[in-house]
Design a protein around this motif. Structure first.
Motif, PDB file in Angstrom:
ATOM      1  N   LYS B  88      23.230  29.164  24.701  1.00  0.00           N
ATOM      2  CA  LYS B  88      24.381  29.616  23.905  1.00  0.00           C
ATOM      3  C   LYS B  88      24.487  31.126  24.002  1.00  0.00           C
ATOM      4  O   LYS B  88      23.465  31.824  23.988  1.00  0.00           O
ATOM      5  CB  LYS B  88      24.150  29.237  22.435  1.00  0.00           C
ATOM      6  N   GLY B  89      25.706  31.608  24.093  1.00  0.00           N
ATOM      7  CA  GLY B  89      25.864  33.061  24.191  1.00  0.00           C
ATOM      8  C   GLY B  89      25.825  33.538  25.631  1.00  0.00           C
ATOM      9  O   GLY B  89      26.109  34.687  25.924  1.00  0.00           O
ATOM     10  N   LEU B 137      31.555  42.213  33.302  1.00  0.00           N
ATOM     11  CA  LEU B 137      30.844  41.463  32.257  1.00  0.00           C
ATOM     12  C   LEU B 137      29.591  42.212  31.805  1.00  0.00           C
ATOM     13  O   LEU B 137      29.259  42.251  30.627  1.00  0.00           O
ATOM     14  CB  LEU B 137      30.466  40.077  32.815  1.00  0.00           C
ATOM     15  N   LEU B 138      28.913  42.844  32.769  1.00  0.00           N
ATOM     16  CA  LEU B 138      27.701  43.596  32.428  1.00  0.00           C
ATOM     17  C   LEU B 138      28.020  44.984  31.902  1.00  0.00           C
ATOM     18  O   LEU B 138      27.125  45.744  31.542  1.00  0.00           O
ATOM     19  CB  LEU B 138      26.806  43.724  33.680  1.00  0.00           C
ATOM     20  N   ASP B 139      29.314  45.300  31.901  1.00  0.00           N
ATOM     21  CA  ASP B 139      29.771  46.603  31.430  1.00  0.00           C
ATOM     22  C   ASP B 139      29.150  47.744  32.236  1.00  0.00           C
ATOM     23  O   ASP B 139      28.655  48.724  31.693  1.00  0.00           O
ATOM     24  CB  ASP B 139      29.440  46.750  29.929  1.00  0.00           C
ATOM     25  N   LEU B 168      37.502  44.562  44.462  1.00  0.00           N
ATOM     26  CA  LEU B 168      36.531  44.936  43.435  1.00  0.00           C
ATOM     27  C   LEU B 168      37.265  45.279  42.139  1.00  0.00           C
ATOM     28  O   LEU B 168      36.922  44.810  41.048  1.00  0.00           O
ATOM     29  CB  LEU B 168      35.724  46.141  43.944  1.00  0.00           C
ATOM     30  N   GLU B 169      38.286  46.089  42.277  1.00  0.00           N
ATOM     31  CA  GLU B 169      39.093  46.541  41.137  1.00  0.00           C
ATOM     32  C   GLU B 169      39.771  45.349  40.471  1.00  0.00           C
ATOM     33  O   GLU B 169      39.784  45.223  39.247  1.00  0.00           O
ATOM     34  CB  GLU B 169      40.146  47.526  41.668  1.00  0.00           C
ATOM     35  N   ARG B 170      40.315  44.449  41.298  1.00  0.00           N
ATOM     36  CA  ARG B 170      41.056  43.297  40.768  1.00  0.00           C
ATOM     37  C   ARG B 170      40.115  42.404  39.947  1.00  0.00           C
ATOM     38  O   ARG B 170      40.447  41.995  38.843  1.00  0.00           O
ATOM     39  CB  ARG B 170      41.651  42.503  41.945  1.00  0.00           C
ATOM     40  N   GLY B 171      38.933  42.131  40.491  1.00  0.00           N
ATOM     41  CA  GLY B 171      37.957  41.302  39.786  1.00  0.00           C
ATOM     42  C   GLY B 171      37.516  41.963  38.484  1.00  0.00           C
ATOM     43  O   GLY B 171      37.374  41.310  37.455  1.00  0.00           O
ATOM     44  N   TYR B 172      37.299  43.234  38.570  1.00  0.00           N
ATOM     45  CA  TYR B 172      36.839  44.017  37.417  1.00  0.00           C
ATOM     46  C   TYR B 172      37.892  43.984  36.300  1.00  0.00           C
ATOM     47  O   TYR B 172      37.608  43.636  35.158  1.00  0.00           O
ATOM     48  CB  TYR B 172      36.610  45.460  37.871  1.00  0.00           C
ATOM     49  N   LEU B 173      39.133  44.314  36.705  1.00  0.00           N
ATOM     50  CA  LEU B 173      40.215  44.391  35.705  1.00  0.00           C
ATOM     51  C   LEU B 173      40.578  43.015  35.161  1.00  0.00           C
ATOM     52  O   LEU B 173      40.870  42.859  33.978  1.00  0.00           O
ATOM     53  CB  LEU B 173      41.459  45.066  36.315  1.00  0.00           C
ATOM     54  N   TYR B 174      40.565  42.010  36.016  1.00  0.00           N
ATOM     55  CA  TYR B 174      40.918  40.664  35.560  1.00  0.00           C
ATOM     56  C   TYR B 174      40.005  40.263  34.414  1.00  0.00           C
ATOM     57  O   TYR B 174      40.436  39.706  33.412  1.00  0.00           O
ATOM     58  CB  TYR B 174      40.809  39.643  36.702  1.00  0.00           C
ATOM     59  N   PHE B 175      38.729  40.585  34.565  1.00  0.00           N
ATOM     60  CA  PHE B 175      37.789  40.237  33.497  1.00  0.00           C
ATOM     61  C   PHE B 175      38.143  40.999  32.220  1.00  0.00           C
ATOM     62  O   PHE B 175      38.236  40.421  31.139  1.00  0.00           O
ATOM     63  CB  PHE B 175      36.350  40.563  33.916  1.00  0.00           C
ATOM     64  N   LEU B 176      38.365  42.293  32.369  1.00  0.00           N
ATOM     65  CA  LEU B 176      38.650  43.109  31.178  1.00  0.00           C
ATOM     66  C   LEU B 176      39.945  42.656  30.496  1.00  0.00           C
ATOM     67  O   LEU B 176      40.025  42.583  29.274  1.00  0.00           O
ATOM     68  CB  LEU B 176      38.740  44.590  31.552  1.00  0.00           C
ATOM     69  N   GLU B 177      40.950  42.352  31.315  1.00  0.00           N
ATOM     70  CA  GLU B 177      42.245  41.948  30.751  1.00  0.00           C
ATOM     71  C   GLU B 177      42.132  40.638  29.977  1.00  0.00           C
ATOM     72  O   GLU B 177      42.774  40.454  28.950  1.00  0.00           O
ATOM     73  CB  GLU B 177      43.275  41.769  31.885  1.00  0.00           C
ATOM     74  N   ASN B 178      41.329  39.720  30.471  1.00  0.00           N
ATOM     75  CA  ASN B 178      41.299  38.383  29.885  1.00  0.00           C
ATOM     76  C   ASN B 178      40.117  38.102  28.969  1.00  0.00           C
ATOM     77  O   ASN B 178      40.172  37.209  28.146  1.00  0.00           O
ATOM     78  CB  ASN B 178      41.339  37.337  30.994  1.00  0.00           C
ATOM     79  N   LYS B 183      31.300  40.392  24.646  1.00  0.00           N
ATOM     80  CA  LYS B 183      30.326  41.481  24.609  1.00  0.00           C
ATOM     81  C   LYS B 183      29.002  40.865  24.991  1.00  0.00           C
ATOM     82  O   LYS B 183      28.488  39.988  24.299  1.00  0.00           O
ATOM     83  CB  LYS B 183      30.294  42.060  23.195  1.00  0.00           C
ATOM     84  N   PHE B 184      28.448  41.290  26.066  1.00  0.00           N
ATOM     85  CA  PHE B 184      27.254  40.615  26.521  1.00  0.00           C
ATOM     86  C   PHE B 184      25.994  41.259  25.967  1.00  0.00           C
ATOM     87  O   PHE B 184      25.308  40.739  25.118  1.00  0.00           O
ATOM     88  CB  PHE B 184      27.237  40.583  28.042  1.00  0.00           C
TER      89      PHE B 184
END
Lengths: 283, 573
Positions: B88-89, B137-139, B168-178, B183-184
């Motif tokens: 979990k988490g 995700l790992l910030d 790289l940018e697209r993957g990074y931003l997609y995560f942040l946007e969605n 918070k890991f």
């Protein structure tokens, strides 16, 4: 000439009296002497068998290794020190049987060595079993119903492998053999010299008389650079057996490749520490 | 240790697990973080099920964990196999268009990697998309990743670099946007922490180069090929002759020929190939030819588990080769130790004119770990060959130490013979019983000197590594480890220490000559001795008994081809 043979070894030789090996030993010494080689710059490499004892019976450097494994150390010795003259003294069992695979790949590499095969068509050291070049039908203690397998044809094989120097000799003709060995040493790249050699103890078929009746020298009109003709010649075996240089070709040697790449390590040299340091930054 | 995260990247062979891991590992290293990464792969080039485990921390990490905090699943099978390993988490990243997930819970993070990749130019970029999302995700700041991409694809041209940067940018931003709310954990970069990242194969290969290797002949065989490949890649730069032999018989005999000519020679192989080398190794024994032999173990018998790990060749290597002759056997515990050990192996093999074995295994060879930069001044290549000889030189001269002066051809006007038969001092064949005895005894006299050389065992007691001057052990329970189990046993000790248990590890890097005195000293007073090994018989335990009379009280063994974990060991104590 005889008195100034620097390769002469003062010691006991354990071959059978009358063995063709004595003649081959003389031919090797003669060839090296005629090329003004010094014993210290020559390495004789061998495996196991009667032929493989030769390095012990000459004054030169020697590497007497394992059965069938003369060619791999010869590669290691020569590639690391290309100033050495490296001869392999081997037999039909050692080179064509136990070490057959190495022969294929040593020729492919084309390291600049001369391989002298004492081919007596029988196993001497283990007392009379069939060898890879024994005739079909030959009866021995381990082939009591006669040899079934076809004899290996080293000359045809070597031509197929595009070996730079392929020759056959007959041990009894010492000067002729010495000259072929000399040419083999002078050849850049791999040289294979198959020497027909009677085994007085165990081969009652291929005797001095048998070889003397059949062996004939190739005449001056024969062109060893013609691969197809050479191949044809290599198939001649029976009532007449050609001896001499059967095939010659030229291609880049392993030694030349190393030279071109600038790879020539020196004994006792240390790795360049600044270069080693630069490797660290790759991690 | 303020954080300790495990990531599993799973999918089929050829899906790009390594590409994702490579970006991730390099970026984490640049951030001064400690990583430990193990690849579990099947013996196939496409398909199947493979995964890479990456553990990240702000303190050094030495082993893998069974569970993971983050799973990157590249196919449906990977979700099924690994979803229960994510507590979990935790997070499970997957592509909702290509991966079927039954009842996704709040651990699941759908990233349409393929579609995003197509958007930025090509489906092949989906690996870079994944890497971008994981970093988000790992910030972790993506600037280092951008630098890495530029370097990595430099040879492929501007266009490839540009596309990868975009991905790289697209993957990074997609995560942040969605998934901004995700918070890991707090991962703090430690930029001033200068680390290198190296796998076991590279560490041995790098050590060989630093140790002055001049000749390598080998036949490719998993998992040893990595060492051969690494050295060959540097052959031109470091003046090394490298040859792929037709078989392992040729490989060892080539190395012995080069050694005869004066080279620092080596070969690499795995169990099956080692078996083919047996006669050649015996030849090295009688010829007294220096040679370094790296054996990367995998489970046998015969082909066994070709791409998996094991420690089954220990007793074999101690005895390989007919007849009797001395040898060195090393089994380094981690990449740094492997680097120094390999240099020592070259020096000692040269000094005593005996073969030196380095035993690693698939787990060790393929595992990446961060380490402090190696100290290149700590061990250097030293040649023990004399430089001048008289003309009555004898290759096998009887000496007090057992070591005869070793010359090479053309070092003077003399000649010499190296011989596979029993021989006289001059190298000539002999059957004389007295000479035979003298030669056998001469060869074995070397052991006295060899025993004193590099390779004392490491006693690990809590967070202290006790140097070899330490006279005796303190712990009640001592775990024995050799080779690659250093890390996992060390972490087991750390764990048990926190539980206030009196435990220690005794790790053996040199197994032959066996460091008898040290073993006895460290094990004296221990109430319980447990050997931890990747084999069925507890081979090291048997050797300990034979060498010291000390019997182990327990064995924790694993022979399924997979490495140990701390969890596995704890369950069996």
């Amino acid at each position: 000439m005889e008195n100034t043979n620097p390769f002469h070894y003062e010691g006991e030789l354990s071959w059978c009296p009358g063995c063709g090996d004595f003649q081959i030993l003389k031919s090797v010494e003669k060839a090296l002497t005629s090329l003004n080689k010094k014993p210290s710059e020559v390495v004789l490499v061998s495996g196991i068998g009667q032929a493989a004892k030769l390095p012990h019976y000459m004054k030169a450097n020697g590497f007497n290794g394992l059965h069938g494994r003369a060619l791999p150390p010869a590669f290691g010795i020569k590639s690391f020190n290309r100033d050495l003259t490296v001869l392999v003294t081997t037999g039909d069992g050692d080179c064509y049987g136990e070490g057959g695979n190495h022969l294929i790949h040593a020729i492919r590499r084309n390291i600049d060595i001369t391989v002298i095969v004492h081919n007596n068509q029988v196993y001497g050291l283990t007392k009379g079993q069939a060898s890879p070049t024994s005739e079909v039908g030959m009866v021995t203690k381990t082939q009591p119903f006669g040899v079934v397998s076809l004899p290996f044809n080293p000359i045809a094989f070597a031509i197929a492998m595009d070996t730079p120097f392929v020759a056959r000799s007959y041990s009894k003709d010492i000067d002729f053999t010495a000259d072929l060995i000399k040419q083999g040493i002078e050849t850049k790249g791999f040289a294979l010299i198959d020497i027909l050699q009677p085994c007085v103890s165990f081969n009652k078929i291929n005797t001095y008389q048998w070889y003397s009746q059949r062996a004939y020298k190739l005449d001056n009109n024969y062109d060893p650079t013609n691969r197809v003709k050479a191949f044809e010649k290599s198939l001649e075996w029976g009532d007449k057996i050609p001896i001499g240089v059967i095939y010659r070709s030229q291609r880049q040697t392993y030694d030349e490749t190393l030279d071109r790449l600038g790879i020539k390590p020196q004994v006792n040299s240390q790795p360049d520490l600044s270069k080693v340091k630069s490797l660290l930054s790759e991690f | 240790m303020s954080f300790d995260i495990s990531i599993k990247i799973a999918g089929q062979a050829g899906q790009g697990i390594q590409s994702i891991a490579e970006i991730l590992l390099k970026v984490l290293k640049l951030n001064g973080l400690h990583v430990f990464a193990y690849q579990d792969y099947m013996s196939r080039v496409r398909g199947g099920h493979n995964f890479m485990q990456v553990r990240i921390s702000d303190s050094p990490v030495y082993s893998i964990k069974e569970d993971c905090n983050i799973l990157v699943a590249l196919d449906t099978n990977s979700v099924d196999v690994h979803r229960n390993e994510v507590p979990k988490g935790g997070a499970i990243i997957y592509d909702p268009h290509s991966t079927m997930v039954d009842s996704p819970d709040n651990r699941f993070i759908p990233i349409p990697m393929n579609n995003l990749a197509k958007e930025v130019g090509s489906p092949i970029l989906s690996n870079t998309i994944s890497a971008g999302s994981i970093l988000a995700l790992l910030d972790i700041n993506k600037m280092d990743a951008e630098e890495f991409v530029k370097k990595q694809f430099a040879k492929k041209g501007e266009e490839v670099i540009e596309k990868n940067l975009k991905a790289l940018e697209r993957g990074y931003l997609y995560f942040l946007e969605n998934f901004r709310s995700w918070k890991f954990t707090d991962i703090k970069a430690q930029k001033n922490n200068k680390l290198i990242m190296i796998n076991g194969s590279e560490a041995v290969g790098f050590g060989a180069i630093a140790g002055g290797c001049q000749f390598i002949a080998a036949y490719p065989m998993s998992p040893s090929t990595g060492v051969f490949t690494y050295i060959t890649g540097k052959a031109k730069e470091f003046n090394i002759i490298s040859e792929q032999a037709e078989d392992e018989i040729a490989a060892i005999n080539m190395a012995l020929g080069a050694s005869f000519s004066g080279a620092r020679a080596m070969t690499t192989t795995s169990g099956g190939g080692l078996s083919l080398m047996a006669e050649g190794l015996s030849l090295a024994g009688v010829m007294e030819a220096p040679v370094v032999v790296v054996n990367a173990q995998r489970p046998g018998p015969a082909t066994g588990l070709a791409t998996r790990t094991g420690q089954e060749d220990l007793e074999y290597v101690l005895h390989i080769g007919h007849g009797e002759f001395p040898r060195f056997v090393f089994a380094p515990g981690h990449p740094e130790e492997a680097f120094y050990t390999t240099i020592h192996a070259f020096n000692l093999s040269d000094k005593y004119q005996v073969p030196a074995f380095i035993l690693i295994d698939q787990y060790f060879a393929d595992t990446y770990a961060t380490a402090k930069e190696f100290d290149l001044n700590k061990v250097k290549a030293i040649s023990s060959q004399p430089s001048a000889f008289s003309n009555d030189y004898k290759r096998y001269q009887i000496t007090k130490s057992g070591v005869s002066p070793r010359a090479y051809p053309m070092q003077g006007d003399f000649t010499f013979i190296a011989d596979s038969h029993e021989h006289t001092e001059n190298g000539h064949i002999t059957e004389d019983g007295e000479v035979r005895n003298k030669m056998v005894e001469k060869r074995f006299r070397k052991l006295k000197g060899m025993q004193k050389e590099f390779g004392k065992p490491t006693y690990y007691y809590g967070d202290k590594l006790v140097p070899s001057s330490f006279k005796k052990g303190k712990a009640k329970t001592v775990f024995l480890a050799w080779g690659s189990n250093y890390g996992v046993v060390r972490e087991t000790v750390d764990y048990l220490k926190k539980q206030k248990r009196s435990v220690a590890m005794l790790h053996f890097n040199r197994i032959y000559p066996f460091p008898r005195k040290e073993a006895i000293a460290f094990l004296k007073g221990a109430k319980e001795i447990i050997t931890v090994e990747n084999n069925y018989q507890g081979q090291f335990g048997n050797i300990l008994k034979a060498e010291t009379g000390i019997e182990v009280d327990g064995k924790i063994l694993k022979y399924d081809g997979r490495p140990f974990t701390v969890e596995y060991i704890l369950k069996r104590i």
